[in-house]
Design an enzyme around this catalytic site. Sequence first.
Site, PDB file in Angstrom:
ATOM      1  N   HIS A  84       0.810  -1.218   0.000  1.00  0.00           N
ATOM      2  CA  HIS A  84       0.000   0.000   0.000  1.00  0.00           C
ATOM      3  C   HIS A  84       0.846   1.272   0.000  1.00  0.00           C
ATOM      4  CE1 HIS A  84       0.444  -0.235   4.517  1.00  0.00           C
ATOM      5  NE2 HIS A  84       0.488   1.081   4.374  1.00  0.00           N
ATOM      6  N   ASP A 136       0.065  -7.739   1.705  1.00  0.00           N
ATOM      7  CA  ASP A 136       0.489  -6.330   1.674  1.00  0.00           C
ATOM      8  C   ASP A 136       2.017  -6.257   1.632  1.00  0.00           C
ATOM      9  OD1 ASP A 136       0.479  -3.595   1.746  1.00  0.00           O
ATOM     10  OD2 ASP A 136      -0.115  -3.435   3.850  1.00  0.00           O
ATOM     11  N   SER A 234       4.460   2.390   8.258  1.00  0.00           N
ATOM     12  CA  SER A 234       4.119   1.373   7.274  1.00  0.00           C
ATOM     13  C   SER A 234       5.299   1.034   6.389  1.00  0.00           C
ATOM     14  CB  SER A 234       2.987   1.867   6.370  1.00  0.00           C
ATOM     15  OG  SER A 234       1.745   1.538   6.903  1.00  0.00           O
TER      16      SER A 234
END
Length: 581
Positions: A84, A136, A234
């Site tokens: 992402h 992911d 992230s």
Amino acid sequence: MGHERYPALTALKLLLVLALCVVPGFASSCGERKVVTFLILDGEEAKDGFWPWHVALFHNEGRTFRYECGGTILDQNTVLTAAHCVMTSRGKIARERLVVQVGRNRLYTFDNRAQEHEAFELIVHPEYRVNEVQHDMALIKLATDITYTNYIQPICLWNRGEDQNSIVGSYGTVIGFGYDESNAPTTTLRETSIPVVSTIACIESNRDTYGSVLTSNMFCAGTRQSRGACNGDSGGGLFFQYDNIWYVRGVVSFTKELGNLRVCDPKEYTVFTDVAKYLSWIEQYLRKKGPGGGTGSSTLDTDPRLALLPLDTCGPNPYASRDESLKPILAGYPWTGLIEYIEEGSRERKTRCQATLISDLYLITAAHCVTGLPKRYSLAAVRLGDYNQATTTDCSLVDEQTMCTPPVQVLRIESVITHNAFNKPRFANDIALVRLRDRADTSRSNVKPICLPVTNELRSEKPAKYMQTAWTFGGNVLERSFRDRVDSIECQKQYVNKSVSLEKTSRQICIRQQEPPGDGVACKFPLSAAPLQLVQSVQGRKRYVLHGVLSYGPKSCTVLYPDVYANVASYLDWILSNIQE
């Protein structure tokens, strides 16, 4: 004319943890700290060199660079991150918009330990879907190799089996530039140690958040007491140490948001994508390990068009054993040329731009030097082999003896080729080729072509300083200077108020102006298209390689706004496509 000194899973109440997510040449060991010194949410500031595999990813958003995510170095041209971090609702972001920085311990303070690289390819796991959290994971293949130093090293991939039960209760370390206790991004790399919890414990802690999305390819970690990953972390890793070697086991994927504030809830666990479940997928893209395992840079190294360049004789360096600052300038940089213009109503030829010889037929210059000229100016010729514009014969004292060079060559221009995207956007792609009507006589000592960075090794060098050779406005004699490179994030920050965007940072090099001399001495501004050079190993010999061509910079005498150069390495394919026998 002249020098222009001028997406989240709202329904699931999840927040994707988005972030604007020294000795070179070490052996390619992994997971080892090379710096021993004792100088994230509720975490401590990371010590310089403690996490040399951490990567900061920035997105180019028009006129600004926004820190987006973290990442982890796997090898010299592969970075591991979350899918992402490189995706939008419309698919993968354009690789030109991604800036990859390694060796950073402070987010917006540049130092010479950091390196900046452009992306060559973004590889997202084939089963990942936007607005979902499964699979992911992504890899970034870099266009140029990372140079390992004390502060830049690769991590080891997990090699201790897939069983998640074996790590439950173990403490790993998560690092990043994510939000701190005040719900604001931290500017210093932070670290915190958190335990892995069982899947059952994670789901039972919040069934609405984790129950429907958690799979065997993920695991949870944290304390639920303000210790864990948050917005901005992230893509970064969760690391474990065994026998003094560090391994990456997790990639930060998501956590629950705090109410409707769009920030992480410090009382909830962080979910990690389990690296151990993706080893086969990752390893096929690592260097020398199967499809995609090449350099990832380009095929330029073996391009047959390179035969049009004088690779065997380019960039001669007759004083290779001397320090650069002690080498003679006269005939020392024989590829440095001048473009001559004729002004309407005048017989005198003017020189307002430079050009750099790359073969006996072609030179590289700035596009603004040869296109869109004021009506009173027209291109006349290229002057090669000059040193002092005020003298007919150039002489200088070299090793206590007077040395004079052969006569200057003034050669007519047959054609010019400007980049088709010049000035789109403003100042972008400021590069052009000049083809001579007659070949330059490169047998003379003062006229020789320079080398281009045609190999991955040459393109990968990210120096703190470049060497410039330039005539200055109002000056007659060729001068040499050593110029500091400026981080592109810092560079864009300075230019945002000037409505100038570094649209593709990989195509531009920012260079700090020299300090104002003071004492009433006027500043010296180099002519447009002045070259940036490095001495590098080409076919086993130390030779000069062209890396930059001056495009624009401020008119005032200040170090606040850097000069901006077209990055020649990024235009190699364009150059080779436009030169002919």
